[in-house]
Enzyme design. Structure first.
Site, mmCIF file in Angstrom:
data_model
loop_
_atom_site.group_PDB
_atom_site.id
_atom_site.type_symbol
_atom_site.label_atom_id
_atom_site.label_comp_id
_atom_site.label_asym_id
_atom_site.label_seq_id
_atom_site.Cartn_x
_atom_site.Cartn_y
_atom_site.Cartn_z
ATOM 1 N N LYS A 196 -23.285 -13.484 13.478
ATOM 2 C CA LYS A 196 -23.234 -12.535 14.647
ATOM 3 C C LYS A 196 -23.840 -11.328 14.067
ATOM 4 C CE LYS A 196 -21.132 -10.461 18.399
ATOM 5 N NZ LYS A 196 -19.933 -10.300 19.114
ATOM 6 N N ARG A 206 -23.163 -5.738 27.107
ATOM 7 C CA ARG A 206 -21.761 -4.628 27.037
ATOM 8 C C ARG A 206 -21.860 -3.715 28.277
ATOM 9 N NH1 ARG A 206 -23.736 -3.141 20.870
ATOM 10 N NH2 ARG A 206 -22.568 -4.940 19.905
ATOM 11 N N LYS A 223 -21.432 -1.207 15.548
ATOM 12 C CA LYS A 223 -20.615 -2.447 15.001
ATOM 13 C C LYS A 223 -21.176 -2.922 13.617
ATOM 14 C CE LYS A 223 -19.049 -3.768 19.617
ATOM 15 N NZ LYS A 223 -18.588 -4.665 20.496
ATOM 16 N N GLU A 239 -21.741 -16.530 5.290
ATOM 17 C CA GLU A 239 -20.809 -16.335 6.258
ATOM 18 C C GLU A 239 -20.587 -17.793 6.882
ATOM 19 O OE1 GLU A 239 -18.826 -13.975 7.419
ATOM 20 O OE2 GLU A 239 -20.111 -12.281 7.105
ATOM 21 N N LYS A 254 -25.894 -15.981 16.660
ATOM 22 C CA LYS A 254 -26.111 -15.016 17.855
ATOM 23 C C LYS A 254 -26.918 -13.754 17.348
ATOM 24 C CE LYS A 254 -23.580 -12.551 21.447
ATOM 25 N NZ LYS A 254 -22.166 -12.240 21.649
ATOM 26 N N SER A 280 -27.740 -11.729 26.159
ATOM 27 C CA SER A 280 -28.141 -10.917 27.492
ATOM 28 C C SER A 280 -29.547 -10.321 27.570
ATOM 29 C CB SER A 280 -27.239 -9.973 27.950
ATOM 30 O OG SER A 280 -26.945 -9.123 26.751
ATOM 31 N N TYR A 319 -27.160 -17.575 30.038
ATOM 32 C CA TYR A 319 -26.895 -17.107 31.387
ATOM 33 C C TYR A 319 -27.972 -17.755 32.168
ATOM 34 C CZ TYR A 319 -24.421 -13.419 28.810
ATOM 35 O OH TYR A 319 -23.611 -12.816 27.917
#
Length: 330
Positions: A196, A206, A223, A239, A254, A280, A319
């Site tokens: 991610k 968000r 982040k 990862e 992602k 999004s 979505y």
């Protein structure tokens, strides 16, 4: 000149193109993200994501029934948490009577066959908007893992099928797997957000949950200390392999379309199912272009999701799932 090999021969009409089609998109490929809020009979539009809403629990259940009737068999749950329930440790996330837990139970009662994949992260529950607990101005990895285990056990008790930790803390897959095993939830899966990235494409999400990091001088403004650097590719492989070794059942990458090179590389690396999140910002860009007449909405949705699957995805969080399902069904 005689051309013996003509690729156009297998493109001459729709029937021959269908016979040689390599990638087939179906409703079985989709996971629908859903935003839930407190209240009753509430359906709030999210301005940055046309066609997407925050719904109260009762309307969420109705939506899940409709999604299942369209062939969508999995949902990914997010909660819009009231400000008075937020703290630094995310304690509301493991409240047995919390909104997430109540939503899981209600969906399972109404649509038992629906696979429920709740988001496992602290940012919607945090006063700071971070995915982890803040200690001395930093995100505390190990303390956060302890909280994520409590959250996962609580969600499993509510009836969730697959935990979807999106926090990117080191070692959290092993911690969650251990917690689930020790509490008898051996059949509950883990879909790990293994790669991610700290992406600018998360903005609309968000705003939908009010989960962006707060502008406080004593905490990180973004982040980037735990989500991946978008410049890196080899790091993603590391990862992924670590999460596989820790017991992940499904691996998430992602964002989606800007990161199809990562999807393809991970597909070559592992045999586990791969999920890709069509995020999004990707959805919002497509919708904005379509509303301005710059793209054909329906064609662009199907093409973009097919390309994600072609790159190696086994399932797509999007979505556009409901909209795509209606298009495919007709």
């Amino acid at each position: 000149m005689i051309i013996y090999s003509r690729n156009r021969r297998i493109r001459t009409n729709a029937s021959i193109r269908a016979l040689v089609q390599e990638t087939v998109l179906t409703t079985n490929d989709f996971v629908m993200p859903i935003f839930v809020m407190e209240g009753h009979n509430i359906k709030e539009p999210i301005s940055s994501m046309p066609g997407i809403f925050r719904r109260s629990l009762d309307l969420t259940v109705l939506e899940c029934k409709e999604l299942y009737s369209l062939g969508i068999k999995a949902v990914n749950l997010y909660m819009k948490v009231s400000e008075d329930l937020k703290d630094n440790r995310g304690t509301e996330s493991w409240n047995a009577n919390g909104l997430m837990q109540s939503t899981i139970k209600a969906i399972k009662d109404a649509v038992p066959e629906m696979i429920i994949m709740p988001d496992v992260a602290l940012d919607p529950y945090s006063i700071y908007g971070h995915d982890g607990i803040i200690t001395k101005g930093k995100v505390d990895n190990d303390a956060t893992n302890e909280a994520l285990v409590k959250m996962s056990i609580s969600l499993a008790e509510a009836g969730a099928d697959v935990m979807a930790p999106s926090d990117m803390m080191d070692g959290r897959v092993a911690a969650i797997r251990t917690g689930l095993e020790e509490n008898g939830f051996t059949d509950v899966g883990i879909l790990s957000y293994a790669a991610k990235y700290a992406s600018s494409f998360y903005g609309p999400f968000r705003s939908a949950l009010d989960s962006a990091p707060k502008a406080d001088s004593d905490i990180p403004k973004d982040k980037k200390t735990y989500q991946m650097d978008f410049h890196n590719s080899r790091e993603a492989m590391d990862e992924v392999l670590k999460d596989v070794a820790e017991g992940a059942d499904i691996i998430m990458i992602k964002p989606g379309m800007p990161y199809l090179d990562i999807v393809s590389k991970v597909r070559d690396l592992i045999d586990l199912p791969i999920a890709v999140y069509n995020v999004s910002g990707e959805y919002a860009m497509l919708k904005a272009a379509a509303q301005n007449g710059w793209l054909d909405n329906d064609k662009a949705i199907i093409e973009s999701l097919t390309c994600i699957k072609r790159a190696g995805a086994d399932m797509i969080f999007t979505y556009a799932a409901k909209e795509a399902a209606i298009l495919l069904n007709h």
